[in-house]
Design a protein around this motif. Structure first.
Motif, PDB file in Angstrom:
ATOM      1  N   GLU A 187       0.845  -1.194   0.000  1.00 24.85           N
ATOM      2  CA  GLU A 187       0.000   0.000   0.000  1.00 24.85           C
ATOM      3  C   GLU A 187       0.874   1.236   0.000  1.00 24.85           C
ATOM      4  O   GLU A 187       1.808   1.343   0.787  1.00 24.85           O
ATOM      5  N   GLU A 188       0.563   2.166  -0.885  1.00 24.39           N
ATOM      6  CA  GLU A 188       1.257   3.449  -0.922  1.00 24.39           C
ATOM      7  C   GLU A 188       0.464   4.440  -0.100  1.00 24.39           C
ATOM      8  O   GLU A 188      -0.747   4.563  -0.270  1.00 24.39           O
ATOM      9  N   LYS A 189       1.142   5.140   0.806  1.00 24.03           N
ATOM     10  CA  LYS A 189       0.485   6.145   1.647  1.00 24.03           C
ATOM     11  C   LYS A 189       1.270   7.435   1.565  1.00 24.03           C
ATOM     12  O   LYS A 189       2.490   7.417   1.412  1.00 24.03           O
ATOM     13  N   PRO A 190       0.585   8.560   1.726  1.00 25.77           N
ATOM     14  CA  PRO A 190       1.297   9.836   1.759  1.00 25.77           C
ATOM     15  C   PRO A 190       2.173   9.912   3.004  1.00 25.77           C
ATOM     16  O   PRO A 190       1.833   9.359   4.044  1.00 25.77           O
ATOM     17  N   PHE A 191       3.294  10.564   2.889  1.00 26.42           N
ATOM     18  CA  PHE A 191       4.204  10.733   4.020  1.00 26.42           C
ATOM     19  C   PHE A 191       4.094  12.152   4.504  1.00 26.42           C
ATOM     20  O   PHE A 191       4.022  13.077   3.703  1.00 26.42           O
ATOM     21  N   PRO A 192       4.040  12.431   5.724  1.00 30.52           N
ATOM     22  CA  PRO A 192       4.059  11.572   6.907  1.00 30.52           C
ATOM     23  C   PRO A 192       2.668  11.275   7.413  1.00 30.52           C
ATOM     24  O   PRO A 192       2.102  12.053   8.157  1.00 30.52           O
ATOM     25  N   GLY A 193       2.087  10.189   7.014  1.00 26.55           N
ATOM     26  CA  GLY A 193       0.823   9.682   7.534  1.00 26.55           C
ATOM     27  C   GLY A 193      -0.381  10.590   7.389  1.00 26.55           C
ATOM     28  O   GLY A 193      -1.249  10.592   8.232  1.00 26.55           O
ATOM     29  N   GLN A 194      -0.455  11.374   6.338  1.00 28.77           N
ATOM     30  CA  GLN A 194      -1.606  12.249   6.149  1.00 28.77           C
ATOM     31  C   GLN A 194      -2.762  11.454   5.580  1.00 28.77           C
ATOM     32  O   GLN A 194      -2.573  10.496   4.836  1.00 28.77           O
ATOM     33  N   ARG A 195      -3.985  11.887   5.901  1.00 29.07           N
ATOM     34  CA  ARG A 195      -5.172  11.220   5.360  1.00 29.07           C
ATOM     35  C   ARG A 195      -5.366  11.631   3.913  1.00 29.07           C
ATOM     36  O   ARG A 195      -5.066  12.742   3.519  1.00 29.07           O
ATOM     37  N   ARG A 196      -5.919  10.704   3.121  1.00 31.13           N
ATOM     38  CA  ARG A 196      -6.155  10.990   1.705  1.00 31.13           C
ATOM     39  C   ARG A 196      -7.269  11.998   1.501  1.00 31.13           C
ATOM     40  O   ARG A 196      -7.190  12.854   0.647  1.00 31.13           O
ATOM     41  N   GLU A 197      -8.357  11.874   2.306  1.00 29.41           N
ATOM     42  CA  GLU A 197      -9.544  12.667   2.052  1.00 29.41           C
ATOM     43  C   GLU A 197      -9.288  14.161   2.211  1.00 29.41           C
ATOM     44  O   GLU A 197      -9.623  14.955   1.373  1.00 29.41           O
TER      45      GLU A 197
END
Length: 95
Positions: A52-62
């Motif tokens: 899974e690719e997630k934004p750094f540092p742990g930000q929510r997508r919405e």
């Protein structure tokens, strides 16, 4: 090694994909429904894993802006709720 979006890989075979990834079909369907950025890695030998690719540092997508400090609308002052504080019996005895 191929990298395939989870929704594309699991099309019409959710149960098989979920069992090969070691998860439930419901969890797989929920990840696809929520639009999570998950990719299936398929090796030449036929083994699969998921990343899974997630934004750094742990930000929510919405709404990443909601996590920023001082993001409340102008004129709105945030304050903590007022909670009554009772003095302990030891503090009263020392008065």
């Amino acid at each position: 090694m191929q990298r395939i979006p989870l929704a594309e890989y699991a099309a019409r075979r959710h149960a098989l994909t979920a069992s090969r990834l070691g998860m439930s079909q419901g969890a797989l369907s929920k990840a696809i429904r929520e639009g999570r950025s998950i990719f299936v890695l398929e090796s030449d030998g036929g083994c699969i894993s998921a990343v899974e690719e997630k934004p750094f540092p742990g930000q929510r997508r919405e709404n990443a802006a909601s996590s920023c400090p001082n993001s409340s609308p102008p004129g709105i002052k945030e304050s903590a709720p007022e909670v009554p504080v009772q003095v302990s019996s030891t503090a009263q005895a020392s008065r």
